[in-house]
Write an enzyme that holds these catalytic residues in place. Sequence first.
Site, short mmCIF file in Angstrom:
data_model
loop_
_atom_site.label_atom_id
_atom_site.label_comp_id
_atom_site.label_asym_id
_atom_site.label_seq_id
_atom_site.Cartn_x
_atom_site.Cartn_y
_atom_site.Cartn_z
N SER A 207 0.84 -1.19 0.03
CA SER A 207 0.03 0.02 0.11
C SER A 207 0.91 1.23 -0.12
O SER A 207 0.57 2.32 -0.56
CB SER A 207 -0.75 0.02 1.32
OG SER A 207 -1.86 -1.01 0.96
N HIS A 253 0.39 4.53 4.12
CA HIS A 253 -0.43 5.14 3.05
C HIS A 253 0.22 6.63 3.01
O HIS A 253 0.57 7.20 1.93
CB HIS A 253 -1.87 5.13 3.32
CG HIS A 253 -2.14 3.74 3.08
ND1 HIS A 253 -3.71 3.43 3.25
CD2 HIS A 253 -1.79 2.74 3.17
CE1 HIS A 253 -3.91 2.31 3.24
NE2 HIS A 253 -2.65 1.55 3.18
#
Length: 302
Positions: A207, A253
């Site tokens: 991610s 993220h």
Amino acid sequence: MDHPPGGHGGQDQQPAVNQSAPSCYRHPGTETGISCTRCERPICPECMISASVGFQCPDCVRQGSGTGHGPTANQPRTLAGGSIAADPRLVTKILLGINAAVFIAVLAVGDRLVEDLDLIGRVQYAMFEPLAGVAEGQWYRLFTAMFLHQAMMHFAFNMLSLWWLGGPLEAALGRARYLALYLVSGLAGSALTYLLSAPNQPSLGASGAIFGLLGATAVLMRRLNYDMRPVLILLALNLVFTFAWPGIAWQAHVGGLIGGTVIAIAMVHAPRERRSLVQYGACGLVLLATVIVVVARTAAIT
């Protein structure tokens, strides 16, 4: 009608030989009247290569483009200055393959492989076992966690995002720059996760790198003056999902998004005369910041 040897009047006729015709410098037995426009050496039709004016020999073509620049100076380039590739998704396919291979290995081996490769600060998995984690010198976990997935939905979502975002970015940046963007963004996400998460909190997944690609996509679309609304909506939805859904390492993220955006700005806005210096310099600065964060966090928890 065929004529016998000797021809007219019974006298043999010998073809005239031009003794002054030069021979090709690469094929000494082949006479020619053509010379290379750069070095002026004689070249035969097999060796002559069309140039903007006249013909050039293979050696001069290899040494330069005839304009004072290197031999690759006139080759077509991507927006960021990379080489145009026959397969603009090759690196993306390789990254997908690595992620898929690791995921299959996790399914085959089980949790033990996850414990060996995930991102974790410092932990003792079992009594009498030595401590494990980045703080114990296992820095490779910052990298291996980027290719590690345990849940099918997590793997599928990240790989679909990689395919959707990666192909256009690879085509626009070129293979080397795109790979640098992916890896450094992923490491930036790992570093922020290591810094802000509890030492015994494991983390895994691509991610961080994916969010780096998402940030780079926004920068690229802005550079090309495309409609920004689709990518901004996608980015907003992903950020909402990041902070609203439990169990997500939001640090990866955010770290990947910041790293990817900074690198992408350098990639697509670097001045032509210093393009490589600015582009790889930005990658180096993000990587240096990553190392500083990791060193500082390690000192804090050991």
